[in-house]
Structure formats: structure tokens, C-alpha cells
Design a protein around this motif. Structure first.
Motif, PDB file in Angstrom:
ATOM      1  N   UNK A 221       9.261   5.038   6.758  1.00  7.24           N
ATOM      2  CA  UNK A 221       9.789   3.746   7.207  1.00  7.24           C
ATOM      3  C   UNK A 221       8.680   2.940   7.847  1.00  7.24           C
ATOM      4  N   UNK A 222       8.781   1.645   7.710  1.00  4.03           N
ATOM      5  CA  UNK A 222       7.809   0.719   8.269  1.00  4.03           C
ATOM      6  C   UNK A 222       8.581  -0.420   8.924  1.00  4.03           C
ATOM      7  N   UNK A 223       8.296  -0.679  10.182  1.00  6.80           N
ATOM      8  CA  UNK A 223       9.006  -1.735  10.886  1.00  6.80           C
ATOM      9  C   UNK A 223       8.192  -2.290  12.026  1.00  6.80           C
ATOM     10  N   UNK A 224       8.758  -3.253  12.714  1.00  6.32           N
ATOM     11  CA  UNK A 224       8.120  -3.896  13.861  1.00  6.32           C
ATOM     12  C   UNK A 224       9.064  -3.772  15.049  1.00  6.32           C
TER      13      UNK A 224
ATOM     14  N   UNK B  82       0.833  -1.202   0.000  1.00  6.99           N
ATOM     15  CA  UNK B  82       0.000   0.000   0.000  1.00  6.99           C
ATOM     16  C   UNK B  82       0.870   1.255   0.000  1.00  6.99           C
ATOM     17  N   UNK B  83       1.950   1.232   0.763  1.00  4.83           N
ATOM     18  CA  UNK B  83       2.835   2.403   0.818  1.00  4.83           C
ATOM     19  C   UNK B  83       3.551   2.590  -0.516  1.00  4.83           C
ATOM     20  N   UNK B  84       3.971   1.514  -1.147  1.00  3.69           N
ATOM     21  CA  UNK B  84       4.644   1.609  -2.452  1.00  3.69           C
ATOM     22  C   UNK B  84       3.707   2.207  -3.501  1.00  3.69           C
TER      23      UNK B  84
ATOM     24  N   UNK C 242      -7.065  -0.244   4.778  1.00  4.73           N
ATOM     25  CA  UNK C 242      -5.984   0.228   3.904  1.00  4.73           C
ATOM     26  C   UNK C 242      -6.242   1.642   3.417  1.00  4.73           C
ATOM     27  N   UNK C 243      -7.475   1.947   3.042  1.00  4.50           N
ATOM     28  CA  UNK C 243      -7.780   3.282   2.531  1.00  4.50           C
ATOM     29  C   UNK C 243      -7.553   4.355   3.587  1.00  4.50           C
ATOM     30  N   UNK C 244      -7.951   4.074   4.832  1.00  2.00           N
ATOM     31  CA  UNK C 244      -7.783   5.059   5.905  1.00  2.00           C
ATOM     32  C   UNK C 244      -6.311   5.246   6.256  1.00  2.00           C
ATOM     33  N   UNK C 245      -5.540   4.165   6.247  1.00  2.00           N
ATOM     34  CA  UNK C 245      -4.114   4.296   6.539  1.00  2.00           C
ATOM     35  C   UNK C 245      -3.423   5.098   5.437  1.00  2.00           C
ATOM     36  N   UNK C 246      -3.811   4.885   4.192  1.00  2.72           N
ATOM     37  CA  UNK C 246      -3.258   5.709   3.105  1.00  2.72           C
ATOM     38  C   UNK C 246      -3.635   7.175   3.301  1.00  2.72           C
TER      39      UNK C 246
ATOM     40  N   UNK D 261      12.377   8.752   0.330  1.00  2.00           N
ATOM     41  CA  UNK D 261      13.142   7.549   0.647  1.00  2.00           C
ATOM     42  C   UNK D 261      12.241   6.591   1.416  1.00  2.00           C
ATOM     43  N   UNK D 262      12.296   5.312   1.013  1.00  2.03           N
ATOM     44  CA  UNK D 262      11.461   4.291   1.648  1.00  2.03           C
ATOM     45  C   UNK D 262      12.328   3.248   2.336  1.00  2.03           C
ATOM     46  N   UNK D 263      11.946   2.896   3.537  1.00  2.00           N
ATOM     47  CA  UNK D 263      12.620   1.842   4.288  1.00  2.00           C
ATOM     48  C   UNK D 263      11.525   0.969   4.894  1.00  2.00           C
ATOM     49  N   UNK D 264      11.092  -0.041   4.152  1.00  2.00           N
ATOM     50  CA  UNK D 264       9.884  -0.776   4.487  1.00  2.00           C
ATOM     51  C   UNK D 264      10.183  -2.253   4.709  1.00  2.00           C
TER      52      UNK D 264
END
Length: 353
Positions: free
Chosen positions: A269-272, A211-213, A243-247, A231-234
Motif C-alpha cells: 500500500x502507498x498513501x499519504x 514504479x511499484x506497478x 527510484x532504483x533504490x526504493x525498488x 494486492x496493491x492499494x496505491x
């Protein structure tokens, strides 16, 4: 629970008065006869003498006990009823529109009564705050709507009067104003529904990286034109979200950085971390001013020259982010980035295995 506690308190109080009155009669009778027997000779006809004196002494002692019980009951009832009467008067004043009315707790030793009054005052304060917020909201919304509506009306009236030519450029400018109104209405709807607990979420397991891409592919060209590098770090995680609300929330954060951050790097960035999915948007400055950082996610909060918060926007972008994230059961927070800019973090739930 408060009503039951108050009833128990009254019952215990009245029972205590009754017990005290009974003890007063019993011990008073004993003491009275002890004194009489000490100072008076023992009569020959004990039975008749005791019967007459019993009646007189018991009558006197019962009258004394009743007087004491009545005084104690009146004082106890007054201690309980005074705050309740104040509560009733304040409730009528609030019903008539005076939201500043407050009840007087009275004697704090009456725990349940004082707690009831304090809860009532807290409720009244909340109602007053909500009314003040609603007044502010109405005034702010009217102000936000006035500008694009005035521009639309002026341009259209100018086209009717022949002052402006209805060419492509003019029509495009009008469309931009309509878009501004549409965004404001949608933002207001999102925040209002979230605050009332009625924001509709279509939760499903989503591969958030994809979704982020997709969103980044749409934003990349516009950001480059404005002098930004995305810059993306996913990491590849699956989380149960809308998904729509997070976008929508992510777009609001990127738009905020695009509007106010220094030209340079915007990193998503997206991580855990600790079994929690964290989505971050970071820019290179100037970040939020310290005086507004604490209230950054409040509706219609705008920053000054040194902040990257909603300057020139409708003041709802970050509050929309907060509303969406909290509707998911998550949190959003701000912290200065390592590069001196703003870092917004969206903390979602656990990743779906």
C-alpha cells in the motif's frame, strides 16, 4: 568549547587565589596594627616606629599569604591535572591498542574537566564497540561467503574429475550460487556505503505508483507460483527519491515475506498520512518474534522458526532496507499487522506538489 571553559576555570581559580591572598594581607595588616595599638603604648616617634613595624608585619603577612596561595594553587592544580593526566595515560593506552582504557573523571565539581573526561570515555567506548562490530562483521562475512564458495569449488572440481556432468542443470545451480554471492556483495556494499554516508542517490521527482506497478508486474507470476496473492492499494503521489533504490528496498521486503510468511496475501500500500508518504508491505503471518523485533534491521540478524526475518537468507535484507530509507532521510519500522503477520512501513518525505 571545553578547552575555552577549562582555561576560564583555571584563570578564575588562580584569580580567586590572588584575591584571597590580597585580602589576607590587607585585613591581616589592619588586624595586626589594631592589636598592637591596643596592647602597646603609642610611641612619640610614630613615623619611625610605624615604618619599622610596617616592614616586619607586612613581610610576615606576605609570607603567610604566599604560603596559603601556594597551598591553594597546588591543591587546585592537582584537582585539575589528575583527570588530565589520567586522560593522557588512557590516550596512550588506546594508541597502543588497548581500547578498554578509560580515564578517571576525578572531582566532578570541576565541570569542564569532568565533561572532557566523560566525552573521552564515550569516544573510547564507541571505538571499542566499532572494533568489536568490525570483528563480528569480518567473521560473519567470511561465514556467509564460505558456503557458496565451497559449493562452487566442489561442483567445479567434481566436473573436472568427471564426478558431475556439466549439463544445463548443474550449470544453472552454479549460476544460482554466483547470484547468491553477487547479492551478498551488493548488500554489503549498500549497507557499508549508507553507514559511512556515501551511498549514491540519484534523487528526482518520481511517481511512486508507477514504479511499484512495474515491480509488481515482474513479481506477480513468481508469487502466484509460490502460493501468494499480491494486492496493491496505491495512491497517486509524486515524491523526490531514487527510484532504483526504493525498488531495491521494496523488493527486499517482498522477498522477505515470500520466504517466511504463510501462503496467502501480500499487500503493498502507498498513501499519504500527515503530509508524509508511507509505503507499507503486509503479510499474513507469522510476523517477527518479540525477542528480535527490536533489532530486526541490524545486519546479519536472523529470526527463528516463528519469525519472518531472514531465515535462510544472508541476514542483510532488512538492514539494506533501513540503509536505503535512512539515506533518503526517512525511517523504516516494523509492527504486527491486523492479520497477525508482519507490517513493514517505509516513511519517506513529503509528496511533491
Amino acid at each position: 568549547m571545553i578547552v575555552k571553559g577549562l582555561s576560564r576555570q583555571i584563570l578564575l581559580g588562580m584569580a580567586s587565589v590572588t584575591v584571597v591572598a590580597g585580602l589576607l594581607v590587607f585585613f591581616g595588616t589592619y588586624l595586626a596594627f589594631a592589636v598592637l595599638f591596643y596592647f602597646s603604648p603609642w610611641p612619640e616617634d610614630t613615623d619611625n616606629w610605624l615604618t619599622g613595624f610596617d616592614f616586619i608585619i607586612l613581610t610576615i603577612l606576605i609570607l603567610i599569604a604566599l604560603i596559603v596561595a601556594a597551598i591553594a594553587s597546588i591543591r587546585l592544580a592537582r584537582r585539575i591535572l589528575e583527570p588530565l593526566e589520567s586522560l593522557a595515560i588512557s590516550a596512550r593506552q588506546i594508541k597502543d591498542g588497548d581500547l578498554s582504557a578509560r580515564a578517571i573523571p576525578g572531582d566532578h565539581s570541576l565541570g569542564e574537566t569532568a565533561l572532557l573526561v566523560e566525552d573521552f570515555n564515550a569516544m573510547a567506548q564507541r571505538l571499542q564497540d566499532m572494533a568489536a562490530d568490525m570483528t563480528l562483521w569480518n567473521a560473519t562475512i567470511a561465514h556467509e561467503l564460505r558456503t557458496p564458495l565451497t559449493i562452487l569449488k566442489g561442483r567445479l572440481q567434481g566436473m573436472i574429475d568427471g564426478v558431475f556432468e556439466p549439463d544445463e542443470k548443474s550449470l544453472h545451480a552454479l549460476v544460482l550460487q554466483v547470484d547468491s554471492l553477487a547479492r551478498l556483495v551488493e548488500d554489503l556494499r549498500t549497507v557499508t556505503l549508507a553507514d559511512s554516508g556515501h551511498l549514491d542517490l540519484r534523487l528526482q521527482s518520481v511517481r511512486l505508483k508507477d514504479e511499484i506497478l512495474r515491480l509488481a508486474a515482474v513479481l506477480d507470476e513468481e508469487l502466484q507460483q509460490d502460493g501468494f496473492e499480491l494486492k496493491l492499494d496505491l495512491c497517486d503521489v509524486v515524491v523526490r527519491v531514487d527510484a532504483m533504490r526504493i525498488r531495491q528496498a521494496l523488493l527486499a521486503l517482498v522477498t522477505n515475506a515470500r520466504r517466511y510468511a504463510h501462503r496467502g496475501l501480500i499487500e503493498i500500500s502507498l498513501g499519504v498520512e500527515r503530509d508524509q508518504v508511507i509505503l507499507r508491505v503486509t503479510d499474513e503471518g507469522p510476523g517477527l518474534a518479540p525477542d528480535i523485533a527490536a533489532s530486526a534491521f541490524e545486519p546479519f540478524r536472523r529470526g527463528g522458526e516463528s519469525g519472518s526475518l531472514e531465515k535462510g537468507g544472508n541476514g542483510l535484507g532488512l538492514s539494506v532496507v533501513r540503509a536505503i530509507v535512512e539515506a533518503h532521510g526517512g525511517r523504516v519500522r516494523y509492527a504486527p499487522s491486523d492479520k497477525g503477520g508482519a507490517m513493514f512501513e517505509i516513511l519517506l518525505g513529503k509528496a511533491v506538489s
